[in-house]
Design a protein around this motif. Structure first.
Motif: not given
Lengths: 91, 155
Positions: B40-49, B74-76, B105-110
């Motif tokens: 669902a996301a790249t590892s960059d998203y972890i730092g963004q959260m 984001s692009e992540a 609960i982790g959420l990644a959304a486009v």
């Protein structure tokens, strides 16, 4: 009336808050629409809304707006959200 | 608006319980790694959260014991998805009322809309304190996924 559900990013917490607020609006029999806003757009959106629901930290960040801002601690607690809307709308 | 089901956005593979996390950053990292593992996301998203909590505070702890870790689209973010990170021991996020957190609960959304139906169903499901307590006690990912699927079917 428009009710704004405000969170930092506008995709997560406020979406949950909106879902629970819509349920509360129905239960209270109010004629109101609930919309999501992030903290960046909330000040502008508040100009045409009647009530803001948000967390304690974001309420502080939002600062003074001309409409009631009610803090919700538990975004999943239907009873707390119902009370918050009742308080904010004078019901 | 595409209305993807909660059981699709949160597959059994994205559910892990008994995670050892020493603090809130580690707890968010655990939920983020599950999003990355599921594509669902790249590892960059972890730092963004994690940065979202640094910036806006611990308000992502939306209910007692429950955090909704997420950042902006984001692009992540590769596709919309969710994860379930049950913690072995509760950790403090610094929330005045809802600490300590047992479930992230982790959420990644486009975008802002594609997941709103599923997230609303999650809100209604976890909004029942009794059900939330039961789910937090469950250890077996398939059983948790089954409970979510059952709930959705019944709604």
């Amino acid at each position: 009336m428009r009710i704004l559900a405000v969170c930092g990013m506008g995709i997560g917490t406020s979406v949950l808050l909106k879902a629970n607020a819509e349920k509360a609006v129905r239960e209270l029999g109010l004629d109101a629409e609930v919309e999501v806003a992030d903290i960046g757009t909330a000040r502008g959106a508040a100009a045409t809304a009647g009530l803001v629901l948000t967390s304690g930290e974001l309420a502080a960040e939002l600062g003074d707006v001309d409409i009631p801002v009610v803090v919700v601690a538990n975004f999943m607690d239907a009873e707390e959200i119902r009370r918050a809307i009742a308080e904010g709308t004078g019901r | 608006m595409a209305d993807t089901s909660l059981s699709t956005l949160l597959p059994a593979d994205a559910i892990v319980t008994g995670i050892a996390a020493e603090d809130w950053r580690a707890a968010i990292r655990a939920a983020g790694e599950l999003l990355v593992a599921g594509g669902a996301a790249t590892s960059d998203y972890i730092g963004q959260m994690q940065a979202a909590v640094d910036e806006y505070g611990p308000y992502i702890v939306i209910a007692p014991g429950l955090a909704l870790a997420h950042a902006r689209p984001s692009e992540a973010v590769l596709h919309t998805g969710m994860s379930w990170a049950g913690l072995a021991r509760p950790v403090a996020f610094g929330h005045p009322q809802n600490d300590p957190v047992e479930l992230v609960i982790g959420l990644a959304a486009v975008d802002h809309d594609g997941h709103s139906g599923a997230l609303s169903r999650l809100a209604r499901m976890l909004g029942d304190p009794e059900r939330l307590r039961e789910l937090k006690k469950m250890r077996e990912p398939r059983a948790i996924h089954e409970a979510i699927t059952e709930y959705e079917r019944g709604e």
